[in-house]
Design a protein around this motif. Structure first.
Motif, PDB file in Angstrom:
ATOM      1  N   LYS A  49       0.948  -1.162  -0.054  1.00 41.86           N
ATOM      2  CA  LYS A  49       0.071   0.001   0.124  1.00 41.86           C
ATOM      3  C   LYS A  49       0.897   1.206   0.125  1.00 41.86           C
ATOM      4  N   TYR A  50       0.228   2.316  -0.545  1.00 36.93           N
ATOM      5  CA  TYR A  50       1.002   3.634  -0.783  1.00 36.93           C
ATOM      6  C   TYR A  50       1.558   4.164   0.557  1.00 36.93           C
ATOM      7  N   TRP A  51       0.777   4.188   1.685  1.00 37.35           N
ATOM      8  CA  TRP A  51       1.128   4.749   2.754  1.00 37.35           C
ATOM      9  C   TRP A  51       2.172   3.758   3.661  1.00 37.35           C
ATOM     10  N   LEU A  52       2.443   2.546   2.987  1.00 44.96           N
ATOM     11  CA  LEU A  52       3.685   1.730   3.325  1.00 44.96           C
ATOM     12  C   LEU A  52       4.928   1.832   2.774  1.00 44.96           C
ATOM     13  N   GLY A  53       4.708   2.726   1.522  1.00 41.79           N
ATOM     14  CA  GLY A  53       5.951   2.967   0.903  1.00 41.79           C
ATOM     15  C   GLY A  53       5.756   2.326  -0.730  1.00 41.79           C
TER      16      GLY A  53
END
Length: 487
Positions: free
Chosen positions: A61-65
């Motif tokens: 996911k985006y918020w995990l990089g």
């Protein structure tokens, strides 16, 4: 890295759950993001018989990089509407440009009354080929590319915007190489706990149709596409196998609709990202203190925050509805070659505190130039007639923002207020941002001299135009000059 699966990636209580209720309210409702639930509810309204659509999901996911801002792209089979001559097609819906979670992991939560996240999700309608049993997944990557642009630039899309892609959308030999954006014809705005979400549909278009949208406006071309079934029809379905433009299908559309529209309305396009540069010919090259913008072979001075904000709004707002448009603030609209051309919204007044605060400070920093040299690659240079005919002759402005540096060039007419270029001093600069004021008489003359730029054929470069009495020179240069400025 993405995966494809039925209902892939949704939480256990979501549409892929074993509950089978279709309401998204399974045994673990707290695990089902409320923002996602709202969008999924609209999808279920349209597709009650497809509770577990195929999905392309971002594994990291985006918020995990991860690199992909969209958590999911759902893919539905739409049977069309034979009565309206709408063919069967695949319908793609994104999840992630809006706020799905409400916990600030991706988007700042700003309340329920305004937009959720960026305020919209993307959709795409692709004509289903005979015998095709599953939807192609390439549109999901296309949507991820547009989403990356939005997240990195913080520029939102609006209906009527057009995006220069310069490549077949599916990496084939198709003529469909660019995009327009419009409201999805079936999906209604959704109120979620984190704000409102609207649905913007991507519409694939040919180069000639993109150019017509630039010369006139995106909404006008979308209306023409709706009248031609094979080019989109009422639901604007993209057919990657379409071999003819709407102007080849119906030659009268160009002259009777587009040309007349340009003459009457002008162009809604207020600026583009471009390969461009400018030199101050009124000062010696060794004078570095006055920050001549991007001289080839030197480092350009960076735009200040105030300059950047003013340029951002020039591109964002663009078309003014008052008779004497105000030159507002231009965002560096670029990302890995993506060229976004805005059909701006009508938030037009610069009567805010920002203008009052900027103007005294900006006047101190304004530098009047006696002579300037403008440099463009061929693609950017081909838009100069549009800038002159479609914008300046209608009392508006047009901005080029360099994709290779901080340079900006804004052409303004005498009907534009708030510019720092004046009739007495038609060339003026704030650091690397140049403004050029052109009178109507000079615009008409330039249009005659630049007539060959309207040709669709490539010409030998470099090519130079000069107006010595105006102390203005324009050069059309090879791309390599801008790609490798030190060579």
């Amino acid at each position: 890295m993405e995966g494809v699966r039925p209902g892939g990636g949704l939480p256990a209580s979501g549409p892929g759950s074993a509950s089978g209720s279709g309401s998204g309210s399974g045994s673990f409702p707290s695990l089902f993001p409320p923002g996602l639930h709202g969008i999924y509810g609209e999808c279920r309204r349209l597709y009650p018989d497809q509770p577990n659509p195929l999905q392309v999901t971002a594994i990291l996911k985006y918020w995990l990089g991860g690199p992909d801002p969209l958590d999911y792209v759902s893919m539905y089979r739409n049977l069309g509407n034979p009565a309206l001559n709408v063919p069967e097609h695949w319908h793609y819906v994104s999840f992630g440009l809006s706020d799905l979670y409400g916990d600030n992991r991706v988007h700042e939560f700003t309340g329920t009354e305004g937009p959720s996240g960026f305020g919209f999700e993307l959709t795409f309608r692709l004509k289903r080929e005979t015998g095709e049993s599953a939807p192609p997944t390439w549109p999901a990557e296309l949507m991820q590319g547009l989403a990356r642009y939005v997240f990195q630039s913080e520029n939102t899309f609006c209906s009527g915007d057009h995006v220069s892609w310069h490549s077949p959308l599916d990496n084939s030999e198709s003529r469909i190489q660019h995009m327009l954006l419009t409201e999805d014809p079936q999906m209604q705005p959704v109120q979620t706990p984190f704000g409102v979400v609207t649905f913007l549909q991507i519409v694939g278009v040919c180069t000639e149709e993109l150019h017509a949208a630039q010369q006139w406006n995106g909404q006008g071309i979308l209306e023409l596409l709706r009248t031609v079934p094979v080019a989109g029809g009422p639901w604007l379905i993209t057919d990657m196998r379409r071999g003819e433009t709407i102007f080849e299908i119906d030659p009268h559309l160009q002259q009777e609709r587009v040309d007349k529209g340009i003459e009457t309305d002008g162009s809604n396009l207020s600026g583009v990202s471009a390969k461009c540069a400018w030199d101050d010919l009124s000062r010696p090259p060794e004078d570095d203190e006055d920050s001549r913008s991007i001289c080839i072979g030197t480092q350009p001075r960076r735009l200040s925050g105030k300059d950047t904000e003013q340029i951002r709004e020039t591109l964002r707002r663009g078309l003014e509805i008052n008779s004497k448009p105000v030159l507002p603030p231009i965002n560096a609209q670029r990302q890995n070659g993506l060229n976004l051309d805005r059909a701006p919204s009508r938030k037009d007044s610069l009567e805010s505190e920002s203008s009052a605060a900027i103007i005294p400070h900006e006047l101190i920093r304004t530098r009047q130039l006696e002579s300037v040299h403008l440099k463009f690659n061929q693609e950017s240079g081909a838009l100069i007639p549009l800038c002159l005919r479609g914008r300046l002759l209608h009392g508006r402005h047009f901005t080029y923002k360099s994709i290779t540096g901080d340079t900006a060039i804004t052409f303004v007419s005498t009907g534009v207020e708030g510019a720092f270029a004046t009739e007495e001093h038609p060339y003026a600069a704030h650091g690397p941002w140049l403004q050029i004021l052109l009178t109507e008489e000079f615009v008409e003359r330039m249009l005659e001299d630049l007539e060959d730029l309207n040709s669709t054929e490539e010409f030998k470069l470099p090519k130079e135009y000069s107006w010595p009495e105006k102390k203005l020179k324009v050069s059309i240069l090879p791309d390599a000059v801008f790609d490798n400025p030190l060579h």
